[in-house]
Design a protein around this motif. Structure first.
Motif, short mmCIF file in Angstrom:
data_model
loop_
_atom_site.label_atom_id
_atom_site.label_comp_id
_atom_site.label_asym_id
_atom_site.label_seq_id
_atom_site.Cartn_x
_atom_site.Cartn_y
_atom_site.Cartn_z
N CYS A 125 2.75 1.27 -3.67
CA CYS A 125 1.84 1.35 -4.82
C CYS A 125 0.48 1.86 -4.34
O CYS A 125 -0.51 1.10 -4.29
CB CYS A 125 1.69 -0.02 -5.49
N PRO A 126 0.38 3.11 -3.98
CA PRO A 126 -0.85 3.64 -3.36
C PRO A 126 -2.05 3.70 -4.29
O PRO A 126 -3.17 3.86 -3.82
CB PRO A 126 -0.43 5.04 -2.91
N PRO A 151 0.81 -1.24 0.00
CA PRO A 151 0.00 0.00 0.00
C PRO A 151 0.83 1.27 0.00
O PRO A 151 0.43 2.28 -0.58
CB PRO A 151 -0.82 -0.12 1.30
N LEU A 202 -3.04 1.25 -6.32
CA LEU A 202 -3.42 -0.11 -6.69
C LEU A 202 -4.93 -0.31 -6.60
O LEU A 202 -5.54 -0.02 -5.57
CB LEU A 202 -2.71 -1.13 -5.78
N GLU A 203 -5.52 -0.80 -7.69
CA GLU A 203 -6.97 -1.03 -7.76
C GLU A 203 -7.32 -2.51 -7.84
O GLU A 203 -8.38 -2.92 -7.35
CB GLU A 203 -7.55 -0.31 -8.98
N LEU A 214 -3.74 -5.14 4.27
CA LEU A 214 -3.70 -4.63 2.90
C LEU A 214 -5.04 -4.00 2.53
O LEU A 214 -5.09 -2.91 1.94
CB LEU A 214 -3.35 -5.76 1.93
N GLU A 269 -5.45 -0.55 4.29
CA GLU A 269 -4.59 0.56 3.91
C GLU A 269 -4.64 0.91 2.43
O GLU A 269 -4.25 2.01 2.05
CB GLU A 269 -3.15 0.25 4.33
N SER A 270 -5.07 -0.02 1.58
CA SER A 270 -5.13 0.26 0.13
C SER A 270 -6.47 0.91 -0.19
O SER A 270 -7.47 0.23 -0.44
CB SER A 270 -4.94 -1.04 -0.67
N LYS A 271 -6.50 2.20 -0.16
CA LYS A 271 -7.76 2.95 -0.25
C LYS A 271 -8.46 2.81 -1.60
O LYS A 271 -9.67 2.95 -1.69
CB LYS A 271 -7.50 4.43 0.04
N LEU A 295 -8.22 0.03 -3.60
CA LEU A 295 -8.34 -1.38 -3.99
C LEU A 295 -9.81 -1.75 -4.19
O LEU A 295 -10.62 -1.65 -3.27
CB LEU A 295 -7.71 -2.27 -2.92
#
Length: 587
Positions: free
Chosen positions: A342-343, A339, A345-346, A364, A367-369, A371
């Motif tokens: 690679c902020p 995260p 990341l979808e 993950l 924190e991966s807003k 995704l």
């Protein structure tokens, strides 16, 4: 006036509404509708200009005489033809397509050993823009250079797929408008011809995985000429030793690779992290588990390459899609850093991994807003049994909803049918399909044909299916139009079916005139109370017929609680004592 509760015919809907409804039907169902009434013909004509006309669907759903009628009536409208011929008996359908489908723009051929049947179709379709051979199994005596000779006569061809063929490329030199070219596993592709193709075209996507004869000069020419290339599919089984220079392609955004050694994995990723660290958006490293199998028993070798592979991936700061299927190299440490590195990341695919824990995956997700899709299926870590925890996390995250791709089957059907899941799926939706069809549109499969290695790419439309569709999945304007044909009391019935109909129904009640007598006849007292509590503020007009001895006293008393919401009350057959009996409703 009393409301009309008689059902209305679907034929009374306008063309746009019919078109929206028919878009959820399979092609055979659409054609059956067209045969049933001429009112549907305009709609089917619109669909035939955008839908893929798949021969196998027609063959299995209609008799021979009907098929001839379909081609005769609608063949000239077909723009996108899927020709799947598997035996000699099917040649009759090829003949019908040849005679009637003469204005094709897209042709997909899955003809196996009958590959020559597409010759005439290509000749007849001078406006062809896309041609794709789908079968992986061709007779050795089929010379695809003959097909490519016919293709070279098409001035508007922009997309060409000749995977797994014995093409050399000699006739493709004259094509100048190609944007998408796939020559996967074309072992006979001549490097000289390939260079001429590159010099004549400005490609957007290119697949040269398995084109063994390509040499150093071919790769240098590729990098020099393809300044617009956005996506490339490569391997490492080339005569060339400089294949990693594809990382120098100026506009490269999507990179897919299928390799056989860890050394080459590191080599490609090192070049990408150096030259595309701030621009690469899509990375697909296929079949890494097969490389690991070759090193079975040599743990130090795997460990030596594991860290640099992960390190180089984490340098790709703009990644939106990361696909590492069947990858045994990803661990908790990698997921913890992902995260931050690679902020944007979808989509993340990392199924069948044995080195990650539930805690790392949940972290993950937290924190991966951005995704929106995650596939960790097959590792026993993430499945629908953790749904409550994932749902709460995504809801608290307050960003994009999440689609959870899984393969765990036990009890999942019961879970997906639960009311709790249906209410929560807007935040977290569980999908039993692999992430490939979402992450890579060029990998979708047709509903009827499962043996093809690639899916038919569609730019702004997809193959329709006969899958059940909820009324709530219609576009809002379509749903509102359908509801507008219902009588007011039928609209009110919808409120008792599902709360999700509330916004749809109440919007159409403002001009409706509600008959109190129908409340008495159709709804119980409790149902009436519930309906009024939901939508009384939308019911401007109340109407009823007063008949002595049948006065709905209890319903009138209930209405009294909501009288402030009504702006018009109409009474029919009013006896002298009506106002005295019911003054409470009007004071």
């Amino acid at each position: 006036m009393a409301s009309n509760t008689h059902p209305r015919s679907i034929l009374q809907l306008d063309d746009n509404c019919l078109y929206a409804i028919m878009s959820y039907l399979s092609l055979p169902d659409k054609l059956n509708l067209a045969f049933s009434d001429s009112r549907f013909e305009d709609c089917i004509k619109r669909f035939l200009r955008k839908d893929i006309f798949q021969i196998s669907e027609i063959r299995t759903n209609f008799k021979e005489a009907q098929i001839e009628a379909i081609f005769r009536e609608y063949g000239h409208m077909v723009k996108r033809l899927y020709l799947d011929i598997t035996n000699q008996k099917d040649i009759i359908y090829h003949h019908l397509a040849n005679v009637h489908c003469r204005d094709l723009e897209e042709l997909y051929c899955d003809c196996s050993r009958q590959a020559k049947v597409c010759f005439q179709l290509i000749t007849n379709s001078s406006s062809l823009k896309r041609f794709k051979l789908l079968s992986c199994y061709f007779s050795e005596n089929v010379q695809f250079d003959e097909i490519s000779f016919e293709l070279s006569k098409l001035p508007n061809l922009t997309s060409l797929t000749l995977d797994h063929s014995n093409i050399t490329g000699k006739h493709l030199l004259v094509l100048t408008k190609l944007k998408d070219l796939s020559l996967r596993s074309c072992f006979d592709l001549d490097p000289g011809h390939f260079m001429e193709i590159c010099k004549s075209n400005k490609l957007h996507t290119l697949n040269i995985e398995g084109c063994r004869q390509l040499n150093n000069v071919a790769f240098e020419t590729l990098v020099e000429t393809q300044v617009d290339l956005v996506e490339i599919f490569v391997g490492n089984d080339y005569e060339a030793s400089n294949f990693d220079i594809v990382a120098l392609l100026r506009n490269l955004r999507k990179f897919s690779v299928n390799l056989s050694t860890f050394e080459d994995v590191v080599r490609y990723l090192a070049a990408l992290s150096e030259h595309k660290g701030g621009s690469l958006e899509y990375l697909f490293a296929r079949d890494l588990h097969r490389i690991r199998d070759r090193y079975f028993g040599y743990a130090p070798v795997e460990e030596r390459f594991s860290e640099p592979i992960k390190r180089h991936i984490l340098k790709l700061r703009k990644l939106k899609i990361l696909r590492l299927p069947c990858n045994t190299l990803v661990d908790d440490d990698f997921l913890e850093k992902l995260p931050k590195c690679c902020p944007e990341l979808e989509i993340f695919e990392n199924n069948y991994s044995s080195m990650v824990t539930e805690h790392a995956v949940m972290q993950l997700l937290k924190e991966s807003k951005q995704l929106a899709h995650i596939d960790c299926a097959g590792d026993g870590v993430l499945d629908f049994r953790l749904y409550d925890k994932i749902y709460q996390m995504i809801k608290d995250r307050n960003t994009v909803p999440l689609k959870l791709h899984i393969t765990y089957r036990d009890q999942i059907d019961l879970f997906l049918d639960s009311m709790e899941y249906k209410q929560r799926k807007q935040y977290v939706e569980v999908l039993s399909e692999c992430i490939r069809s979402i992450a890579d549109p060029t990998q979708k499969r047709t509903a009827a044909v499962n043996k093809c290695s690639n899916l038919i790419p569609t730019e702004n439309s997809s193959l329709s299916t006969s899958q059940e569709i909820s009324f709530l999945e219609f576009p809002d304007n379509v749903s509102e139009l359908i509801v507008s044909y219902l009588a007011p009391v039928d609209k009110l019935k919808m409120l008792l079916i599902d709360n999700r109909y509330q916004a749809l129904v109440t919007n159409s009640l403002r001009e409706a005139q509600i008959d109190l007598n129908e409340f008495c006849r159709v709804f119980t007292f409790a149902e009436t109370r519930r309906i009024l509590s939901i939508c009384s503020r939308y019911l401007d007009k109340m109407y009823f017929i007063y008949k002595d001895g049948k006065k709905p006293f209890v319903y009138l008393a209930l209405m009294e609680s909501y009288k402030k919401d009504f702006i018009q009350v109409d009474v029919d057959s009013d006896p002298e004592n009506f106002m005295e009996d019911n003054i409470f409703l009007f004071d």
